[in-house]
Design an enzyme around this catalytic site. Structure first.
Site, mmCIF file in Angstrom:
data_model
loop_
_atom_site.group_PDB
_atom_site.id
_atom_site.type_symbol
_atom_site.label_atom_id
_atom_site.label_comp_id
_atom_site.label_asym_id
_atom_site.label_seq_id
_atom_site.Cartn_x
_atom_site.Cartn_y
_atom_site.Cartn_z
ATOM 1 N N VAL A 30 -8.074 8.417 -3.138
ATOM 2 C CA VAL A 30 -8.723 8.088 -4.402
ATOM 3 C C VAL A 30 -9.779 9.140 -4.719
ATOM 4 O O VAL A 30 -10.569 9.525 -3.850
ATOM 5 C CB VAL A 30 -9.366 6.683 -4.323
ATOM 6 C CG1 VAL A 30 -10.221 6.398 -5.555
ATOM 7 C CG2 VAL A 30 -8.280 5.617 -4.181
ATOM 8 N N LYS A 44 -6.105 7.081 -8.244
ATOM 9 C CA LYS A 44 -5.386 6.868 -6.985
ATOM 10 C C LYS A 44 -4.130 7.725 -7.003
ATOM 11 O O LYS A 44 -3.341 7.673 -7.956
ATOM 12 C CB LYS A 44 -5.024 5.392 -6.817
ATOM 13 C CG LYS A 44 -4.368 5.046 -5.495
ATOM 14 C CD LYS A 44 -4.219 3.537 -5.348
ATOM 15 C CE LYS A 44 -3.680 3.147 -3.976
ATOM 16 N NZ LYS A 44 -3.604 1.671 -3.808
ATOM 17 N N ASP A 179 -3.651 -8.563 0.593
ATOM 18 C CA ASP A 179 -4.179 -7.454 1.399
ATOM 19 C C ASP A 179 -5.699 -7.420 1.282
ATOM 20 O O ASP A 179 -6.294 -6.380 1.005
ATOM 21 C CB ASP A 179 -3.566 -6.134 0.920
ATOM 22 C CG ASP A 179 -3.789 -4.988 1.901
ATOM 23 O OD1 ASP A 179 -4.045 -5.273 3.091
ATOM 24 O OD2 ASP A 179 -3.716 -3.825 1.479
#
Length: 296
Positions: A30, A44, A179
């Site tokens: 990033v 990103k 996540d």
């Protein structure tokens, strides 16, 4: 890569682009930047060749799990081969930043104007399969206990909101971030008495069939009420427990494994022996663990 994806020089698409990465990981890295109108963003960028590497590695894992299932029948009930295939697809989904952008938009819409969770805006005109541009956010990571203490951020509020966010995703939206490690969960610092979470990196998301949603809700309610007999009955009704299994004994085993944890402070809880005990119980009594629950 960014110039190739956007088919223009960086100076045309950004008023500033910081070449030093803000963060880097195995699949992407990033960079910070600013759009031509001055809005601060993060860019990103997918690493070249990462999808091919995932396919190669996961092919080995699929072969291994198929071999294990064929030779160790007790393992087959845990569906390791299907889990490996599902996980491969999950990882490959991470290599499509258009998909991540769509997930982020959906998560943002689900929590629009929420006082619990903020999801950054995605700038679609700058997104491709290999790059994603989103609003830059500012906060502290969820594991930054020193900042919480220094800024007097209410951990009680964070605990209650975190609990509510989990169930809102699971039961209301049936679309959950799968996540949520400390690198992807931040906390705003502007309102310490009523803090809000920030959710990043929606590459891995999940959903469940409606029947499993209801089963999990009933199991969690049974845990809260410490009704382990009802917990096992719910699992049996869902088909996770084979016919003829000793339900009363299983309820006692779950109580033995889980009940001591319910009274412990969270920093003293060690989940490893609990999970090992539950897996051993599943192996011994032929319990089925649905693969779709792995992400959750």
């Amino acid at each position: 890569i960014v110039e190739a994806e956007l088919r223009a020089p960086l100076s045309e698409k950004f008023s500033r682009f910081d070449e030093k990465p803000l963060a880097a990981a195995s699949i992407a890295q990033v960079h910070t930047a600013a759009l031509p109108d001055g809005r601060e963003v993060v860019v990103k960028i997918l690493r070249p060749g990462v999808a091919a590497q995932i396919r190669q590695d996961m092919a080995l894992l699929r072969d291994l799990t198929a071999w294990l299932e064929a030779r160790i029948p007790q393992l087959a009930q845990f569906h390791p081969h299907r889990i490996a295939r599902d996980y491969e697809q999950t990882l490959l989904d991470e290599t499509d930043l258009i998909r991540e952008a769509a997930n982020t938009r959906q998560m943002r819409q689900n929590f629009l104007n929420s006082d619990m969770l903020y999801v950054p805006e995605v700038h679609d005109a700058w997104c491709t399969t290999n790059i994603m541009v989103a609003e830059r956010i500012y906060g502290v990571p969820i594991d930054d206990q020193a900042s919480f203490a220094r800024l007097n951020i209410s951990r009680q509020q964070l605990a209650e909101k975190g609990f509510a966010i989990f169930f809102r995703q699971l039961l209301d939206h049936n679309f959950f971030h799968a996540d949520m490690h400390p690198g992807n969960v931040y906390v705003e610092t502007g309102n310490p008495t009523d803090p809000r979470f920030i959710g990043l990196d929606c590459a891995i998301v999940g959903s469940l069939p409606p029947d499993d949603q209801l089963t999990i809700a009933q199991i969690l309610l049974s845990l809260i009420q410490r009704d382990f007999n009802q917990l096992i009955r719910t699992a049996a009704q869902a088909g996770w427990v084979p016919a003829g299994a000793p339900l009363d004994f299983l309820a006692q085993e779950v109580r033995r494994l889980v009940e001591p944890v319910l009274t412990q402070p969270i920093d003293q809880i060690n989940l490893a022996p609990i999970l090992a005990g539950l897996l051993d119980m599943a192996r011994t009594h032929g319990l089925q663990i649905p693969p779709q629950l792995v992400l959750l």
